[in-house]
Design a protein around this motif. Structure first.
Motif, PDB file in Angstrom:
ATOM      1  N   MET A  32     -43.198  59.122  59.837  1.00  0.00           N
ATOM      2  CA  MET A  32     -43.339  57.718  60.176  1.00  0.00           C
ATOM      3  C   MET A  32     -44.005  57.627  61.551  1.00  0.00           C
ATOM      4  O   MET A  32     -43.453  58.091  62.548  1.00  0.00           O
ATOM      5  CB  MET A  32     -41.951  57.082  60.218  1.00  0.00           C
ATOM      6  N   LEU A  33     -45.189  57.041  61.593  1.00  0.00           N
ATOM      7  CA  LEU A  33     -45.915  56.882  62.858  1.00  0.00           C
ATOM      8  C   LEU A  33     -45.641  55.525  63.486  1.00  0.00           C
ATOM      9  O   LEU A  33     -45.690  55.362  64.701  1.00  0.00           O
ATOM     10  CB  LEU A  33     -47.410  57.065  62.618  1.00  0.00           C
ATOM     11  N   HIS A  34     -45.335  54.562  62.633  1.00  0.00           N
ATOM     12  CA  HIS A  34     -45.114  53.195  63.128  1.00  0.00           C
ATOM     13  C   HIS A  34     -44.149  52.488  62.206  1.00  0.00           C
ATOM     14  O   HIS A  34     -44.229  52.614  60.985  1.00  0.00           O
ATOM     15  CB  HIS A  34     -46.445  52.438  63.150  1.00  0.00           C
ATOM     16  N   THR A  66     -53.348  56.932  50.739  1.00  0.00           N
ATOM     17  CA  THR A  66     -54.200  58.105  50.550  1.00  0.00           C
ATOM     18  C   THR A  66     -53.315  59.337  50.681  1.00  0.00           C
ATOM     19  O   THR A  66     -52.107  59.223  50.930  1.00  0.00           O
ATOM     20  CB  THR A  66     -55.333  58.170  51.592  1.00  0.00           C
ATOM     21  N   SER A  67     -53.887  60.508  50.570  1.00  0.00           N
ATOM     22  CA  SER A  67     -53.087  61.726  50.695  1.00  0.00           C
ATOM     23  C   SER A  67     -52.634  61.972  52.136  1.00  0.00           C
ATOM     24  O   SER A  67     -51.685  62.726  52.364  1.00  0.00           O
ATOM     25  CB  SER A  67     -53.866  62.926  50.174  1.00  0.00           C
ATOM     26  N   ASP A  68     -53.273  61.338  53.130  1.00  0.00           N
ATOM     27  CA  ASP A  68     -52.936  61.578  54.536  1.00  0.00           C
ATOM     28  C   ASP A  68     -52.382  60.378  55.283  1.00  0.00           C
ATOM     29  O   ASP A  68     -51.786  60.539  56.351  1.00  0.00           O
ATOM     30  CB  ASP A  68     -54.164  62.100  55.286  1.00  0.00           C
ATOM     31  N   GLY A 125     -28.300  40.600  57.436  1.00  0.00           N
ATOM     32  CA  GLY A 125     -29.589  40.111  57.891  1.00  0.00           C
ATOM     33  C   GLY A 125     -30.671  40.583  56.936  1.00  0.00           C
ATOM     34  O   GLY A 125     -30.431  41.417  56.061  1.00  0.00           O
ATOM     35  N   ARG A 126     -31.843  40.016  57.123  1.00  0.00           N
ATOM     36  CA  ARG A 126     -32.980  40.424  56.292  1.00  0.00           C
ATOM     37  C   ARG A 126     -34.257  40.083  57.020  1.00  0.00           C
ATOM     38  O   ARG A 126     -34.261  39.316  57.985  1.00  0.00           O
ATOM     39  CB  ARG A 126     -32.922  39.769  54.929  1.00  0.00           C
ATOM     40  N   GLY A 127     -35.344  40.677  56.546  1.00  0.00           N
ATOM     41  CA  GLY A 127     -36.619  40.401  57.175  1.00  0.00           C
ATOM     42  C   GLY A 127     -37.743  41.161  56.506  1.00  0.00           C
ATOM     43  O   GLY A 127     -37.623  41.599  55.350  1.00  0.00           O
ATOM     44  N   ARG A 128     -38.828  41.311  57.265  1.00  0.00           N
ATOM     45  CA  ARG A 128     -40.024  41.990  56.768  1.00  0.00           C
ATOM     46  C   ARG A 128     -40.248  43.250  57.586  1.00  0.00           C
ATOM     47  O   ARG A 128     -39.905  43.309  58.768  1.00  0.00           O
ATOM     48  CB  ARG A 128     -41.231  41.078  56.925  1.00  0.00           C
ATOM     49  N   GLY A 129     -40.872  44.206  56.933  1.00  0.00           N
ATOM     50  CA  GLY A 129     -41.175  45.451  57.621  1.00  0.00           C
ATOM     51  C   GLY A 129     -42.581  45.930  57.312  1.00  0.00           C
ATOM     52  O   GLY A 129     -43.133  45.625  56.256  1.00  0.00           O
ATOM     53  N   THR A 130     -43.127  46.667  58.254  1.00  0.00           N
ATOM     54  CA  THR A 130     -44.409  47.353  58.067  1.00  0.00           C
ATOM     55  C   THR A 130     -44.232  48.774  58.574  1.00  0.00           C
ATOM     56  O   THR A 130     -43.687  48.990  59.651  1.00  0.00           O
ATOM     57  CB  THR A 130     -45.534  46.666  58.864  1.00  0.00           C
ATOM     58  N   ASN A 131     -44.663  49.720  57.761  1.00  0.00           N
ATOM     59  CA  ASN A 131     -44.565  51.133  58.126  1.00  0.00           C
ATOM     60  C   ASN A 131     -45.924  51.794  57.950  1.00  0.00           C
ATOM     61  O   ASN A 131     -46.633  51.507  56.983  1.00  0.00           O
ATOM     62  CB  ASN A 131     -43.550  51.856  57.240  1.00  0.00           C
ATOM     63  N   VAL A 132     -46.259  52.679  58.881  1.00  0.00           N
ATOM     64  CA  VAL A 132     -47.447  53.524  58.767  1.00  0.00           C
ATOM     65  C   VAL A 132     -46.942  54.958  58.703  1.00  0.00           C
ATOM     66  O   VAL A 132     -46.228  55.409  59.600  1.00  0.00           O
ATOM     67  CB  VAL A 132     -48.409  53.329  59.951  1.00  0.00           C
ATOM     68  N   ILE A 133     -47.310  55.640  57.639  1.00  0.00           N
ATOM     69  CA  ILE A 133     -46.865  57.009  57.393  1.00  0.00           C
ATOM     70  C   ILE A 133     -48.097  57.910  57.411  1.00  0.00           C
ATOM     71  O   ILE A 133     -49.121  57.568  56.816  1.00  0.00           O
ATOM     72  CB  ILE A 133     -46.160  57.093  56.033  1.00  0.00           C
ATOM     73  N   VAL A 134     -47.997  59.027  58.112  1.00  0.00           N
ATOM     74  CA  VAL A 134     -49.127  59.968  58.203  1.00  0.00           C
ATOM     75  C   VAL A 134     -48.659  61.362  57.800  1.00  0.00           C
ATOM     76  O   VAL A 134     -47.487  61.693  57.915  1.00  0.00           O
ATOM     77  CB  VAL A 134     -49.726  60.004  59.628  1.00  0.00           C
TER      78      VAL A 134
END
Length: 113
Positions: free
Chosen positions: A106-108, A66-68, A89-98
Motif C-alpha cells: 500500500m503506497l497511499h 495493472t501488474s505493477d 462510522g462509514r465513508g469513502r476510501g482510495t488506495n494506491v497499491i504498487v
C-alpha cells in the motif's frame, strides 16, 4: 484488499505493517501520516481507541489495474466500542497499491467520512 481488511481486523499492527510501503502516505480524519513509522503509530492509536472494531471494505472499484500498480476506490464501514459505548462510522476510501520487490504494498490510503 481482502487480506488487508483481515489484517486490520486482527487488531495486531504487526499483521498490518507488511502490507504498507516504507514511503507510504496515509490520510485519516486526524491528518496525514508519512512513512511507515507515522502510519504504524496512527493505526496503533486507532486500535487502542476503538475496541473490538470490525472494519469492512465494500463496493470496490478498480479504475487502474495493472501488474505493477492498482488504484482502488471503495466504501468502508466500521463498528466498535469507544469509551465504553458501541459506535460506528462509514465513508469513502482510495488506495494506491504498487508492486515492490515482487510484493504488493500500500503506497497511499485516504479514508474520509
Amino acid at each position: 484488499m481482502g487480506e488487508y481488511e483481515r489484517a486490520n481486523n486482527s487488531h495486531d499492527i504487526s499483521c498490518v505493517v507488511p502490507f504498507i510501503a516504507e514511503d507510504a502516505v496515509y490520510g485519516f480524519s486526524d491528518g496525514s501520516h508519512r512513512g511507515i513509522e507515522e502510519i504504524r503509530s496512527a493505526i496503533g492509536k486507532t486500535f487502542a481507541t476503538i475496541l473490538d472494531e470490525v472494519y469492512e471494505v465494500r463496493e470496490l472499484e478498480w479504475p487502474v489495474l495493472t501488474s505493477d500498480v492498482a488504484v482502488c476506490r471503495c466504501r468502508f464501514a466500521w463498528t466498535g466500542v469507544v469509551n465504553g459505548e458501541l459506535r460506528s462510522g462509514r465513508g469513502r476510501g482510495t488506495n494506491v497499491i504498487v508492486r515492490r520487490d515482487g510484493e504488493l504494498k500500500m503506497l497511499h490510503e485516504h479514508l474520509s467520512s
